[in-house]
Design an enzyme around this catalytic site. Structure first.
Site, mmCIF file in Angstrom:
data_model
loop_
_atom_site.group_PDB
_atom_site.id
_atom_site.type_symbol
_atom_site.label_atom_id
_atom_site.label_comp_id
_atom_site.label_asym_id
_atom_site.label_seq_id
_atom_site.Cartn_x
_atom_site.Cartn_y
_atom_site.Cartn_z
ATOM 1 N N GLU A 178 10.576 -8.757 -1.535
ATOM 2 C CA GLU A 178 11.160 -7.476 -1.107
ATOM 3 C C GLU A 178 10.362 -7.068 0.119
ATOM 4 O OE1 GLU A 178 11.896 -4.062 -0.025
ATOM 5 O OE2 GLU A 178 10.647 -3.382 -1.688
ATOM 6 N N SER B 96 5.294 -7.000 3.980
ATOM 7 C CA SER B 96 5.846 -7.206 5.313
ATOM 8 C C SER B 96 6.565 -8.543 5.420
ATOM 9 C CB SER B 96 4.719 -7.165 6.354
ATOM 10 O OG SER B 96 3.878 -8.306 6.205
ATOM 11 N N TRP C 215 0.795 -1.221 0.000
ATOM 12 C CA TRP C 215 0.000 0.000 0.000
ATOM 13 C C TRP C 215 0.828 1.272 0.000
ATOM 14 C CZ3 TRP C 215 1.698 2.415 4.252
ATOM 15 C CH2 TRP C 215 2.004 1.669 5.394
ATOM 16 N N PRO D 175 -3.220 -6.009 -6.065
ATOM 17 C CA PRO D 175 -2.814 -4.814 -5.330
ATOM 18 C C PRO D 175 -3.331 -4.888 -3.900
ATOM 19 C CG PRO D 175 -4.711 -4.317 -6.707
ATOM 20 C CD PRO D 175 -4.324 -5.735 -7.008
ATOM 21 N N SER D 176 -2.732 -4.100 -3.015
ATOM 22 C CA SER D 176 -3.260 -4.017 -1.659
ATOM 23 C C SER D 176 -4.727 -3.626 -1.696
ATOM 24 C CB SER D 176 -2.476 -2.984 -0.848
ATOM 25 O OG SER D 176 -3.154 -2.696 0.367
ATOM 26 N N GLU D 177 -5.530 -4.284 -0.876
ATOM 27 C CA GLU D 177 -6.947 -3.942 -0.821
ATOM 28 C C GLU D 177 -7.172 -2.521 -0.310
ATOM 29 O OE1 GLU D 177 -6.115 -6.424 2.952
ATOM 30 O OE2 GLU D 177 -5.380 -6.249 0.886
ATOM 31 N N GLU E 41 10.756 -2.268 12.896
ATOM 32 C CA GLU E 41 10.340 -1.369 11.817
ATOM 33 C C GLU E 41 9.024 -0.689 12.195
ATOM 34 O OE1 GLU E 41 10.146 -1.460 6.979
ATOM 35 O OE2 GLU E 41 9.264 -3.154 8.041
#
Length: 502
Positions: free
Chosen positions: A272, A251, A174, A199-201, A404
Site C-alpha cells: 500500500e 513510499s 510514520w 514500525p517506522s524508526e 506526491e
C-alpha cells in the site's frame, strides 16, 4: 481564475507546560520477541523526536539482521499452534485486544501525538479506528467463505480450504503508526498467521506500547516487534527465506525495494504505497459542500495522508467561486502543537527532513510562477510547521500537481471538457483514491467507472469503513487492507479432491 484573496495569517498555537506523556507512559524500548522485551543495554539507538518542538521523546534499538532472525524463529515456533485454533478462539482474542485498546485509548492517543505531533482529535480518531479494525476482523474471521464443496468432476468431491500463509513480515509507516499497524495485525492474526513487524524508526512508540499492553493476551511468538531502519530490518524481513509474505505501507521507493528483495524467494508481497488523489469538480457540483469536505480531506493529518484530496480539477466556469470558498475554509484551520488542546487541527511535518522536502516543493512552485492563494510558506518558531497552502492557476503537468508532496498543500487546475478531466485525473503514476463531485446521477455512476483508482468517492472524500477494501492500482501498489479482502490476501486456498466412486 486569477483573483485577489486576502490571505490568512497562521499562528502556531503552542502547548501547555504539562507534557502530553510522562516517563511512566513510555513503552519499553527493546525488541518485543516471544512476548518479552529484549535487554537493550549497550546497543546502538535511534532518537525518537517530537516534531512539534524538536525534542527527543525516547530512543529505540537499532535492529540487526540477527534480531530479525530471532523474531522470525519465535514466530515460526508459534505458528502451528496459532493456526490450529478455530476461528472462534482467534476472534475472542482479537476482541480482548480491542478491549485492551479501549481501556488505554487516552494513553495511546497522547503517546501518538507526542511522537508524531498530530493533533489530539486525529490521534483519538486513529485509536477509534484501530479498535474498530480489530472488532471487524474478529467477526470476519468467523465468516470466511469459499467455493461450495461439490462434485465438479464426475465421482469426485471437491473441497476448497482456506489456510494461513505462515509467518508474515510487516513494515509500517510514520504517518499513522498504530492504525496502519492494526490494519495489518488484525487480519494477519485473524487468518491464523504469526508475524514480525518493523514500525517506522521515527514513530515506534505506540506499536511498542501496544505490544506491552497485549503481551498477556497472545501466545508467545505470535506477535513480534523489531525496531530499526528499513535498510537493515526491512530488508531482512523482505528477503528472509522463512517469511511467507511481506506487507508494507510506505513510499513507492520502499515498495520497489521490498518487491525486489522478496522476488528472490518468490514470497507474496502486499504493498500500500503513495497517492495523488484527484478531486474532479463539475460545474453542477455543490461547491460549498466540496470546499467544506476538502478542508478536512486535504488537510487531515497535515496532508500527510496517501488518500489526501490534494489535486483539484475544477470546471473553469465555477473555478473562481470554488477557489474563494476553499481558501476561506482553509483560512480557518487552527495550526499548533497537540498540547495546544482539542481545537488544534493542523500539526507539524513528521521530521526536519520531510519539512525540508515539502518546503522544496513550495519554493519550486513559487519559482515556476505558481501562486499561493493562501499559505505557501513554512511557519516561524520551533517545530516543523508549514502553513496550509492552496496553489491556484496551476498548469497541467506542473511538479506540484504531479508528484506526491505529502504535506498541507492543495493544487487547483481547471478544465472545460469531461473527457479531458478524466484523462488528466488518470494521468498520474498513482492509482489509490479519487473523488467526483456532481449532482448528475448518470455522470456520478459513469465517471467513477472511468477513473483508474482503487477507491472513488462521489460527493465526498476520505471516508473509510472497516467493511470496504482500501488499496490502489499502478504505482500505489497491490493488495487490499480492511474488509474480507484483507483476509483473502493473508491466506491461501487449497483444493482437496476426494474420489467417492464405489
Amino acid at each position: 481564475m486569477t483573483q485577489t484573496i486576502e490571505p490568512a495569517t497562521y499562528e502556531v498555537h503552542r502547548g501547555e507546560v504539562t507534557p502530553l506523556v510522562s516517563e511512566s507512559d513510555l513503552p519499553a524500548t527493546g525488541h518485543f520477541i516471544a512476548n518479552q522485551f529484549t535487554a537493550d543495554a549497550g546497543r546502538d539507538r535511534i532518537d525518537v523526536v517530537n516534531p512539534a518542538d524538536g525534542s527527543v521523546v525516547s530512543t529505540v534499538i537499532v535492529g540487526t539482521e540477527e534480531d530479525v532472525d530471532r523474531a522470525v524463529a519465535a514466530a515460526l515456533a508459534a505458528q502451528s499452534d496459532w493456526a490450529r485454533l478455530v476461528p472462534k478462539e482467534r476472534a475472542e482474542i482479537l476482541h480482548r485486544i480491542a478491549d485492551r485498546v479501549v481501556d488505554n485509548a487516552d494513553l495511546l492517543a497522547r503517546l501518538e501525538s507526542a511522537n508524531t505531533g498530530k493533533p489530539l482529535p486525529v490521534s483519538h480518531d486513529d485509536i477509534a479506528q484501530t479498535i474498530d479494525t480489530f472488532r471487524f476482523m474478529a467477526g470476519a474471521a468467523r465468516s470466511t467463505t469459499s467455493q461450495a464443496a461439490a462434485t465438479y468432476s464426475e465421482g469426485h468431491l471437491s473441497v476448497v480450504l482456506r489456510e494461513p500463509l505462515g509467518v508474515i513480515g510487516v513494515v509500517t509507516p510514520w504517518n499513522y503508526p498504530l492504525l496502519m499497524a492494526a490494519w495489518k495485525i488484525a487480519p494477519i492474526l485473524a487468518a491464523g498467521n504469526t508475524m514480525v513487524i518493523k514500525p517506522s524508526e521515527q514513530t515506534p512508540l505506540t506499536t511498542l506500547k501496544f505490544a506491552e499492553l497485549v503481551a498477556d493476551l497472545l501466545p508467545a511468538g505470535v506477535f513480534n516487534v523489531v525496531t530499526g531502519r528499513g535498510s537493515v530490518v526491512g530488508s531482512r524481513l523482505s528477503g528472509h527465506p522463512q517469511i511467507d509474505m511481506i506487507a508494507l505501507t510506505g513510499s513507492v521507493g520502499s515498495g520497489k525495494a521490498v518487491a525486489r528483495s522478496a522476488s528472490e524467494s518468490l514470497k507474496r508481497v502486499h504493498l500500500e504505497l503513495g497517492g495523488k488523489a484527484p478531486v474532479v469538480i463539475f460545474d453542477d457540483a455543490r461547491l460549498d459542500e466540496a470546499a467544506s469536505a476538502l478542508r478536512t480531506a486535504a488537510f487531515w493529518n497535515a496532508g500527510q495522508e496517501c488518500g489526501a484530496a490534494c489535486r483539484v480539477l475544477v470546471h473553469e466556469s465555477v473555478a473562481a467561486r470554488f477557489t474563494e470558498l476553499l481558501v476561506e475554509a482553509v483560512g480557518s484551520l487552527v495550526v499548533g502543537e497537540p498540547g495546544g488542546g482539542e481545537t488544534i487541527e493542523i500539526g507539524p511535518m513528521i521530521s526536519e527532513a520531510h519539512y525540508d522536502r515539502v518546503c522544496g516543493y513550495l519554493d519550486r512552485a513559487r519559482e515556476q510562477g505558481i501562486r499561493a492563494a493562501i499559505g505557501g510558506t513554512p511557519l516561524p518558531g520551533a517545530g516543523y510547521f508549514i502553513a496550509p497552502t492552496v496553489f491556484v492557476d496551476v498548469p497541467d503537468g506542473a511538479e506540484c500537481s504531479r508528484e506526491e508532496i505529502f504535506g498541507p498543500v492543495v493544487t487547483i487546475e481547471t478544465f472545460t471538457d469531461e473527457d479531458d478531466a478524466i484523462a488528466r485525473a488518470n494521468g498520474t503514476p498513482y492509482g489509490l483514491a479519487a473523488s467526483v463531485w456532481t449532482e448528475n446521477a448518470r455522470r456520478a455512476h459513469d465517471v467513477p467507472s472511468r477513473l483508474d483508482f482503487g477507491t472513488v468517492w462521489v460527493n465526498d472524500h476520505l471516508v473509510l469503513a472497516s467493511e470496504v477494501p482500501w488499496g490502489g492500482f499502478k504505482g500505489s501498489g497491490y493488495g487490499r487492507d480492511l474488509s474480507i479482502y484483507a483476509l483473502d490476501d493473508y491466506s491461501r486456498t487449497k483444493h482437496v479432491m476426494h474420489n467417492q466412486q464405489r
